[in-house]
Scaffold this motif. Structure first.
Motif, mmCIF file in Angstrom:
data_model
loop_
_atom_site.group_PDB
_atom_site.id
_atom_site.type_symbol
_atom_site.label_atom_id
_atom_site.label_comp_id
_atom_site.label_asym_id
_atom_site.label_seq_id
_atom_site.Cartn_x
_atom_site.Cartn_y
_atom_site.Cartn_z
ATOM 1 N N GLU A 112 0.834 -1.200 0.000
ATOM 2 C CA GLU A 112 0.000 0.000 0.000
ATOM 3 C C GLU A 112 0.869 1.251 0.000
ATOM 4 O OE1 GLU A 112 -2.786 -0.130 3.162
ATOM 5 O OE2 GLU A 112 -3.829 -1.914 2.428
ATOM 6 N N GLN A 113 1.968 1.210 0.723
ATOM 7 C CA GLN A 113 2.882 2.360 0.717
ATOM 8 C C GLN A 113 3.449 2.590 -0.674
ATOM 9 O OE1 GLN A 113 5.903 2.462 3.828
ATOM 10 N NE2 GLN A 113 7.380 3.182 2.341
ATOM 11 N N GLU A 114 3.840 1.511 -1.354
ATOM 12 C CA GLU A 114 4.391 1.650 -2.706
ATOM 13 C C GLU A 114 3.336 2.171 -3.672
ATOM 14 O OE1 GLU A 114 6.042 -2.049 -3.886
ATOM 15 O OE2 GLU A 114 7.887 -1.808 -2.686
ATOM 16 N N GLU A 115 2.087 1.700 -3.514
ATOM 17 C CA GLU A 115 1.014 2.188 -4.388
ATOM 18 C C GLU A 115 0.817 3.692 -4.213
ATOM 19 O OE1 GLU A 115 -2.386 -0.110 -3.412
ATOM 20 O OE2 GLU A 115 -1.643 -1.966 -4.348
ATOM 21 N N GLU A 116 0.784 4.149 -2.962
ATOM 22 C CA GLU A 116 0.614 5.577 -2.707
ATOM 23 C C GLU A 116 1.806 6.371 -3.237
ATOM 24 O OE1 GLU A 116 -2.053 7.044 -1.628
ATOM 25 O OE2 GLU A 116 -3.128 5.153 -1.310
ATOM 26 N N VAL A 169 -2.179 17.686 -17.050
ATOM 27 C CA VAL A 169 -1.805 17.131 -15.738
ATOM 28 C C VAL A 169 -3.042 17.099 -14.863
ATOM 29 C CG1 VAL A 169 -0.342 17.367 -13.702
ATOM 30 C CG2 VAL A 169 0.530 18.031 -15.967
ATOM 31 N N ASN A 170 -3.364 15.894 -14.406
ATOM 32 C CA ASN A 170 -4.516 15.747 -13.523
ATOM 33 C C ASN A 170 -4.215 16.363 -12.164
ATOM 34 O OD1 ASN A 170 -5.958 14.288 -15.485
ATOM 35 N ND2 ASN A 170 -5.018 12.354 -14.818
ATOM 36 N N ALA A 171 -5.250 16.549 -11.418
ATOM 37 C CA ALA A 171 -5.068 17.095 -10.070
ATOM 38 C C ALA A 171 -4.241 16.134 -9.217
ATOM 39 C CB ALA A 171 -6.429 17.332 -9.417
ATOM 40 N N ALA A 172 -3.542 16.688 -8.308
ATOM 41 C CA ALA A 172 -2.692 15.876 -7.425
ATOM 42 C C ALA A 172 -3.546 14.849 -6.695
ATOM 43 C CB ALA A 172 -1.970 16.765 -6.431
ATOM 44 N N PRO A 173 -3.063 13.612 -6.643
ATOM 45 C CA PRO A 173 -3.840 12.575 -5.929
ATOM 46 C C PRO A 173 -3.984 12.934 -4.452
ATOM 47 C CG PRO A 173 -1.605 11.797 -6.380
ATOM 48 C CD PRO A 173 -1.755 13.102 -7.108
ATOM 49 N N GLU A 174 -5.162 12.666 -3.955
ATOM 50 C CA GLU A 174 -5.405 12.940 -2.546
ATOM 51 C C GLU A 174 -4.812 11.800 -1.693
ATOM 52 O OE1 GLU A 174 -6.737 15.514 -1.088
ATOM 53 O OE2 GLU A 174 -7.156 16.601 -2.963
ATOM 54 N N PHE A 175 -4.132 12.160 -0.674
ATOM 55 C CA PHE A 175 -3.596 11.163 0.266
ATOM 56 C C PHE A 175 -4.253 11.372 1.617
ATOM 57 C CE2 PHE A 175 -0.451 10.006 3.576
ATOM 58 C CZ PHE A 175 -0.486 8.632 3.385
ATOM 59 N N ASP A 176 -5.073 10.385 2.002
ATOM 60 C CA ASP A 176 -5.769 10.454 3.281
ATOM 61 C C ASP A 176 -4.914 9.735 4.324
ATOM 62 O OD1 ASP A 176 -7.426 10.361 5.478
ATOM 63 O OD2 ASP A 176 -9.234 9.878 4.322
ATOM 64 N N ALA A 177 -4.144 10.480 5.062
ATOM 65 C CA ALA A 177 -3.243 9.877 6.058
ATOM 66 C C ALA A 177 -4.012 9.090 7.106
ATOM 67 C CB ALA A 177 -2.408 10.967 6.723
ATOM 68 N N PHE A 183 -5.078 5.806 5.530
ATOM 69 C CA PHE A 183 -3.902 4.974 5.289
ATOM 70 C C PHE A 183 -3.424 4.308 6.574
ATOM 71 C CE2 PHE A 183 0.719 4.432 5.064
ATOM 72 C CZ PHE A 183 0.829 3.627 3.950
ATOM 73 N N SER A 184 -3.451 5.025 7.671
ATOM 74 C CA SER A 184 -2.860 4.518 8.916
ATOM 75 C C SER A 184 -3.858 3.846 9.839
ATOM 76 C CB SER A 184 -2.191 5.666 9.671
ATOM 77 O OG SER A 184 -3.133 6.663 10.013
ATOM 78 N N SER A 185 -5.163 4.024 9.560
ATOM 79 C CA SER A 185 -6.154 3.559 10.518
ATOM 80 C C SER A 185 -6.067 2.051 10.760
ATOM 81 C CB SER A 185 -7.563 3.931 10.048
ATOM 82 O OG SER A 185 -7.831 3.351 8.788
ATOM 83 N N LYS A 186 -5.932 1.272 9.669
ATOM 84 C CA LYS A 186 -5.904 -0.170 9.861
ATOM 85 C C LYS A 186 -4.651 -0.648 10.581
ATOM 86 C CE LYS A 186 -6.199 -0.886 5.487
ATOM 87 N NZ LYS A 186 -6.336 -1.596 4.186
ATOM 88 N N TYR A 187 -3.591 0.164 10.508
ATOM 89 C CA TYR A 187 -2.346 -0.232 11.195
ATOM 90 C C TYR A 187 -2.238 0.409 12.577
ATOM 91 C CZ TYR A 187 -1.451 -1.662 6.453
ATOM 92 O OH TYR A 187 -1.576 -2.243 5.210
ATOM 93 N N MET A 188 -3.130 1.338 12.851
ATOM 94 C CA MET A 188 -3.203 1.906 14.197
ATOM 95 C C MET A 188 -4.295 1.209 15.013
ATOM 96 S SD MET A 188 -0.863 4.203 14.321
ATOM 97 C CE MET A 188 -1.327 5.259 15.690
ATOM 98 N N ALA A 189 -4.899 0.176 14.414
ATOM 99 C CA ALA A 189 -5.953 -0.577 15.080
ATOM 100 C C ALA A 189 -5.345 -1.445 16.190
ATOM 101 C CB ALA A 189 -6.671 -1.449 14.054
ATOM 102 N N PRO A 190 -6.163 -2.069 17.052
ATOM 103 C CA PRO A 190 -5.639 -2.982 18.087
ATOM 104 C C PRO A 190 -5.124 -4.275 17.454
ATOM 105 C CG PRO A 190 -8.030 -3.006 18.126
ATOM 106 C CD PRO A 190 -7.633 -1.928 17.170
ATOM 107 N N LEU A 191 -3.918 -4.181 16.895
ATOM 108 C CA LEU A 191 -3.371 -5.308 16.137
ATOM 109 C C LEU A 191 -3.238 -6.566 16.996
ATOM 110 C CD1 LEU A 191 -0.606 -3.616 13.955
ATOM 111 C CD2 LEU A 191 -2.889 -4.378 13.278
#
Length: 435
Positions: free
Chosen positions: A163-167, A216-224, A227-235
């Motif tokens: 996912e990091q590489e995709e972003e 040039v398309n608009a800059a892709p939106e990055f929702d931090a 992106f982090s919610s699933k890894y900030m979950a109670p793993l």
């Protein structure tokens, strides 16, 4: 000169010599003492003096005496009798017998101690061997858990990496598109600048030809946050839930077999709750059903592998549970024991716990568990019971069942006016949690 107190004790041989008459060379007979302190047999000294002419003398020291006088020594006489008694054939035989018996006893005790040492060494070897086997087993169990955690960690990190590489690729492609657009715009700027310089000396007839610029398309939106919610979950909790799919043995999702239930037992529609009732329920007679004892079996039976399940007994004042052989007699009233095909734990009077052996084995528990865990190891033939809240061992049958067995339960008839309390089969179904 050594004192009498420090002198070594006289041996039997030297004592006999001291108590021997110098005239007859035998033990004293009626020992008498002369004035010179020498001892002789009374008959011997009397005969000796009768043959003497003139003053009488001591046969040993030759001391002369004015008269024929002596006195009986009763102490020496007693000592002589003791020596004579200990020198008799009967006494010696008895002493030899006692000696042999004492020797045999000492040898027997020595052999017993040697055997005890041998058994102790064998026990130590057994402990070492069993300890090594158990260590290997514990390491294997935790190695499997470590592998589960390692695989889950690797999977999550790999997903995060992708996912990091995709972003990053999205942003990189946008940056490259911007760079290309800037390059093309720069080339057009150069053309326009050159045209502007020409206009100072001549009149332009038309605008110079410009290169079409890439859109040039608009800059892709990055929702931090996304992106982090699933890894900030109670793993840890999510992973713990997922681990139920891989645990060996994992908690078995048992269900009650209504065809085995005694008519006084009512089973819930999902077959996970059983409770005693005052009236007999309608039932179909079959060979599987308990008719005399208020028992019920699980639908699932086991004949190999390792299995674990948990039962919620709550605060019920009495219950039985464990495993039962497939071949048990279900139509008779049977005393629970391994000999009759039951390996069970029971509760009576709210706090009297016992193991169903012959006779029953009472257990002293510090608290009353509300959830009981049952562990069945078919290969090791072991049935163990745990307080499922802290997994403390309550009891373990070492010589467990052979062949197929079924989880066994009895809600029992409480026999009081209170509302009957059920027993429940606890389920831990594997829940699919997306990473």
């Amino acid at each position: 000169m050594a004192s009498a107190a420090s002198a070594p004790p006289a041996t039997k041989g030297s004592l006999r010599e001291d108590l021997t008459c110098a005239i007859c060379c035998d033990l004293f007979h009626e020992p008498v003492m002369l004035a010179c302190m020498h001892h002789f047999c009374k008959p011997c000294i009397s005969r000796y003096w009768r043959t003497t002419h003139g003053p009488v003398t001591c046969p040993q020291c030759r001391r002369e005496f004015s008269c024929r006088q002596f006195q009986t020594n009763f102490l020496v006489a007693a000592m002589v009798e003791k020596v004579r008694a200990t020198s008799s054939h009967t006494y010696i035989k008895n002493l030899e017998k006692q000696l042999r018996e004492s020797l045999d006893n000492q040898r027997l005790r020595t052999e017993e101690h040697v055997s005890s040492i041998r058994r102790g060494k064998d026990t130590m070897e057994t402990i070492k061997r069993l300890g090594a086997d158990l260590q290997a087993r514990v390491k294997g169990e935790f190695r499997a858990l470590h592998q589960i955690l390692h695989d889950e960690e690797t999977c999550i990190l790999e997903q995060l990496r992708r996912e990091q590489e995709e972003e990053l690729e999205k942003v990189q492609r946008h940056l490259e598109a911007l760079k290309l657009a800037i390059k093309e715009l720069g080339e057009n700027v150069t053309v326009l600048q050159q045209a502007s310089a020409v206009t100072e000396s001549m009149v332009l007839a038309e605008l110079p030809q410009l290169r079409p610029c890439a859109t040039v398309n608009a800059a892709p939106e990055f929702d931090a946050n996304a992106f982090s919610s699933k890894y900030m979950a109670p793993l840890q909790y999510i992973t713990w839930r997922k681990m139920f799919q891989s645990l060996k043995p994992g908690p078995s999702p048992l269900s009650f077999d209504v065809d085995t239930a005694h008519p006084s037992i009512k089973v819930s529609s999902d077959k996970t709750v059983a409770v005693e009732c005052d009236t007999m329920t309608r039932h179909v007679d079959n060979d599987k059903r308990f008719l005399q004892c208020v028992n019920i079996l699980a639908t699932q039976g086991f004949h190999s592998g390792r299995h674990y399940w948990e039962v919620d007994v709550g605060s019920k004042p009495k219950w039985d549970l464990g495993v039962a052989s497939e071949s048990i007699d279900r139509h008779a009233r049977i005393k629970l024991s391994p000999e009759t095909g039951f390996w069970a734990l029971r509760l009576r009077n709210r706090n009297e716990y016992s193991v169903c052996t012959q006779p029953c084995t009472r257990l002293q528990l510090g608290s009353c568990p509300e959830r009981i865990g049952v562990f069945l190891d078919c290969e090791d033939r072991r049935v163990s019971f745990y307080d499922a809240d802290d997994m403390s061992l309550l009891y373990s049958f070492a010589n467990g069942p052979r062949g197929k067995v079924f989880p066994f339960f009895s809600p029992c008839i409480s026999g009081n006016s209170q509302e009957p309390q059920p027993i429940k089969l606890l389920h831990y179904p594997p829940v699919a949690l997306s990473g």
